[in-house]
Write a protein that holds these residues in place. Sequence first.
Motif, mmCIF file in Angstrom:
data_model
loop_
_atom_site.group_PDB
_atom_site.id
_atom_site.type_symbol
_atom_site.label_atom_id
_atom_site.label_comp_id
_atom_site.label_asym_id
_atom_site.label_seq_id
_atom_site.Cartn_x
_atom_site.Cartn_y
_atom_site.Cartn_z
ATOM 1 N N THR A 43 38.452 -16.627 -36.966
ATOM 2 C CA THR A 43 39.475 -15.921 -37.734
ATOM 3 C C THR A 43 38.801 -14.986 -38.734
ATOM 4 N N VAL A 44 39.219 -13.732 -38.716
ATOM 5 C CA VAL A 44 38.813 -12.769 -39.733
ATOM 6 C C VAL A 44 40.034 -12.512 -40.606
ATOM 7 N N TYR A 45 39.847 -12.621 -41.910
ATOM 8 C CA TYR A 45 40.945 -12.535 -42.868
ATOM 9 C C TYR A 45 41.043 -11.090 -43.364
ATOM 10 N N VAL A 46 42.144 -10.434 -43.028
ATOM 11 C CA VAL A 46 42.278 -8.993 -43.254
ATOM 12 C C VAL A 46 43.400 -8.745 -44.254
ATOM 13 N N ARG A 52 41.047 -7.844 -55.381
ATOM 14 C CA ARG A 52 40.087 -8.950 -55.445
ATOM 15 C C ARG A 52 38.909 -8.679 -54.514
ATOM 16 N N SER A 53 37.756 -9.190 -54.888
ATOM 17 C CA SER A 53 36.557 -9.009 -54.068
ATOM 18 C C SER A 53 36.621 -9.922 -52.855
ATOM 19 N N PRO A 54 35.851 -9.611 -51.798
ATOM 20 C CA PRO A 54 35.787 -10.518 -50.651
ATOM 21 C C PRO A 54 35.349 -11.931 -51.041
ATOM 22 N N ASP A 55 34.427 -12.038 -52.019
ATOM 23 C CA ASP A 55 34.004 -13.360 -52.496
ATOM 24 C C ASP A 55 35.180 -14.141 -53.063
ATOM 25 N N ASP A 56 35.987 -13.472 -53.881
ATOM 26 C CA ASP A 56 37.125 -14.148 -54.505
ATOM 27 C C ASP A 56 38.166 -14.550 -53.467
ATOM 28 N N VAL A 57 38.394 -13.676 -52.497
ATOM 29 C CA VAL A 57 39.360 -13.989 -51.442
ATOM 30 C C VAL A 57 38.889 -15.193 -50.630
ATOM 31 N N ALA A 58 37.610 -15.186 -50.252
ATOM 32 C CA ALA A 58 37.070 -16.307 -49.474
ATOM 33 C C ALA A 58 37.148 -17.606 -50.259
ATOM 34 N N HIS A 59 36.866 -17.533 -51.558
ATOM 35 C CA HIS A 59 36.936 -18.734 -52.402
ATOM 36 C C HIS A 59 38.359 -19.277 -52.452
ATOM 37 N N GLY A 65 41.842 -24.755 -47.973
ATOM 38 C CA GLY A 65 41.446 -25.510 -46.790
ATOM 39 C C GLY A 65 41.057 -24.679 -45.591
ATOM 40 N N PHE A 66 41.130 -23.357 -45.707
ATOM 41 C CA PHE A 66 40.757 -22.495 -44.580
ATOM 42 C C PHE A 66 39.231 -22.386 -44.479
ATOM 43 N N PRO A 67 38.698 -22.306 -43.266
ATOM 44 C CA PRO A 67 37.248 -22.166 -43.084
ATOM 45 C C PRO A 67 36.820 -20.720 -43.298
ATOM 46 N N ALA A 68 36.762 -20.300 -44.559
ATOM 47 C CA ALA A 68 36.517 -18.894 -44.868
ATOM 48 C C ALA A 68 35.192 -18.710 -45.596
ATOM 49 N N ARG A 69 34.398 -17.772 -45.102
ATOM 50 C CA ARG A 69 33.181 -17.330 -45.780
ATOM 51 C C ARG A 69 33.358 -15.851 -46.135
ATOM 52 N N PRO A 71 31.690 -13.179 -45.322
ATOM 53 C CA PRO A 71 31.648 -12.237 -44.195
ATOM 54 C C PRO A 71 32.887 -12.278 -43.301
ATOM 55 N N ASP A 72 33.715 -13.308 -43.467
ATOM 56 C CA ASP A 72 34.936 -13.409 -42.673
ATOM 57 C C ASP A 72 36.083 -12.599 -43.269
ATOM 58 N N VAL A 73 35.895 -12.031 -44.461
ATOM 59 C CA VAL A 73 36.962 -11.334 -45.171
ATOM 60 C C VAL A 73 36.747 -9.825 -45.083
ATOM 61 N N ARG A 74 37.816 -9.107 -44.762
ATOM 62 C CA ARG A 74 37.787 -7.647 -44.784
ATOM 63 C C ARG A 74 38.947 -7.167 -45.640
ATOM 64 N N THR A 75 38.619 -6.380 -46.661
ATOM 65 C CA THR A 75 39.634 -5.884 -47.581
ATOM 66 C C THR A 75 39.776 -4.363 -47.461
ATOM 67 N N SER A 76 40.906 -3.871 -47.916
ATOM 68 C CA SER A 76 41.118 -2.422 -47.870
ATOM 69 C C SER A 76 40.194 -1.695 -48.840
ATOM 70 N N SER A 77 39.688 -2.393 -49.862
ATOM 71 C CA SER A 77 38.722 -1.748 -50.761
ATOM 72 C C SER A 77 37.425 -1.445 -50.020
ATOM 73 N N GLN A 78 36.995 -2.347 -49.132
ATOM 74 C CA GLN A 78 35.801 -2.090 -48.334
ATOM 75 C C GLN A 78 36.008 -0.898 -47.402
ATOM 76 N N ALA A 79 37.164 -0.866 -46.757
ATOM 77 C CA ALA A 79 37.460 0.236 -45.840
ATOM 78 C C ALA A 79 37.570 1.556 -46.597
ATOM 79 N N GLY A 80 38.199 1.523 -47.774
ATOM 80 C CA GLY A 80 38.318 2.744 -48.560
ATOM 81 C C GLY A 80 36.979 3.264 -49.012
#
Length: 336
Positions: A43-46, A52-59, A65-69, A71-80
């Motif tokens: 699962t990639v979390y989009v 929020r930063s990808p670190d904060d979202v993953a945390h 309870g989700f298995p999130a790291r 690198p599994d998170v993609r935010t619109s801030s990264q794409a922008g």
Amino acid sequence: MSDMLSKFDVLLADLDGTLYQGPDAVPGAVDAVLGAGERGVRTVYVTNNASRSPDDVAHHLSELGFPARTPDVRTSSQAGAAMLAEQLPSGAAVLVVGTEALADEVRAVGLSVVDSADGAAAVVQGHSPDTGWRLLAEATAAIRGGALWVATNVDPTLPTERGPMPGNGSMVGVVRIATGAEPQVAGKPAARLLQEARDNASSTSPLVIGDRLDTDIEGGNAIGAPTLFVLTGVSTARDLLQARENQRATYIATDLAGLTRDPDDLVPGPRAGWRTEWDGETLVLSGDGGGAEPELDALRVLCAVAWERAGADASTVTVRGDGDAAGSAVSALGLA
């Protein structure tokens, strides 16, 4: 029997309204994502939320309870930020309208961050609850002076525990009115964010999952990926029935438990126990159902018939139930 997970190599999942609602996970969502992982489907979390930063979202996801790291998170801030880096020289000045998390992504791609229009080569705009008139005025001046303008997303509202509140799209609208300009858009339903999520996962058969037709489903359609619409968030059964062609889902489920269902059970189409016919512009449902989830089966039947008849625009379609069972299904779906 094959199920949904046997068809796809990655799940590109929306967050708010799909995996969690406010501070709580959607019932069954954690188990569904864990089960997919055990089957080898990552699962990639989009998320369109650029605050929020990808670190904060993953945390946050991990706490639920989700298995999130990270690198599994993609935010619109990264794409922008990536869109800016492709169009600007290294070190170029970018006026950031948003949170420090967005500013950090801009710095990470080798650009500099400024807080005024003076010398700004670009403006990037993402959601922040603290954005005020003075910063919007600086953005307006920069854009009217020729600066590149990127919006992380144009969602008009943001879901909160108090109901929908103004989202980044509402603030983008202020600058749009003041400048007469149109931003480049990084987040859903534009293709960029989901393309990055798919490519970073090296996926050849992604499934886009979400609760909003105007972002998640339209975005999935924009990259040519199958989509799963879940009824746990913003968009309703009526929204789906009356959706424009580019916002129609490949699969329809109540929630993420649909991932272990036979795909043929989730596609819009005929279902035993339900019949439909047209009475002018009204679609009449009759019968008594018969499947494991008769109301959702009724929705799948109604969507298939409505979309075929209405073509690209089904916004005028209405529904009536004929008989007690059909009437109850139509009412439960909010279509009466």
